[in-house]
Enzyme design. Sequence first.
Site, PDB file in Angstrom:
ATOM      1  N   CYS A 163       0.878  -1.172   0.000  1.00 30.41           N
ATOM      2  CA  CYS A 163       0.000   0.000   0.000  1.00 30.41           C
ATOM      3  C   CYS A 163       0.918   1.225   0.000  1.00 30.41           C
ATOM      4  CB  CYS A 163      -0.983  -0.022   1.167  1.00 30.41           C
ATOM      5  SG  CYS A 163      -0.253   0.235   2.782  1.00 30.41           S
ATOM      6  N   GLN A 164       0.427   2.373   0.379  1.00 30.66           N
ATOM      7  CA  GLN A 164       1.268   3.565   0.319  1.00 30.66           C
ATOM      8  C   GLN A 164       2.295   3.603   1.442  1.00 30.66           C
ATOM      9  OE1 GLN A 164       1.221   5.559  -2.352  1.00 30.66           O
ATOM     10  NE2 GLN A 164       3.051   6.536  -1.522  1.00 30.66           N
TER      11      GLN A 164
END
Length: 133
Positions: A93-94
């Site tokens: 994810c980020q």
Amino acid sequence: MKFLLDHIFLVAIAVVSGAALLLPGLRASGRRSSSLEVTQLINRGKTLILDVRDPAEFATGHLREAKNIPLAELAGRVGELDKSKAKTVVVVCQRGPRADKAARQLKAAGFEDVTCLDGGMSAWQTAGLPVAK
């Protein structure tokens, strides 16, 4: 109040014990792999890169050959990954929190070898590693 002062040591033990019981639930759980370790896993093959960011985030740059299934859709789409159960699944994810949630869902669905990219795409890009668009 006198009771608390007379038993401050016992109260302190109770507070510390309670905090110790809550702490594991608040911390991120699961296996994490550094950018270097993920690069090694990819180079060995038999790895699925699962990016759980939203499509707009994914479009800004992602790991090569990553499959994008947003976290909000993962529960309903986990069946798409069944043929990859024998592979190492690297969840991205980020920054990390969504990957942790996705990893827990994958474990519950029977995936045994699941790891999260430590620091997410932010760490990957900070390390100067390549991204696809």
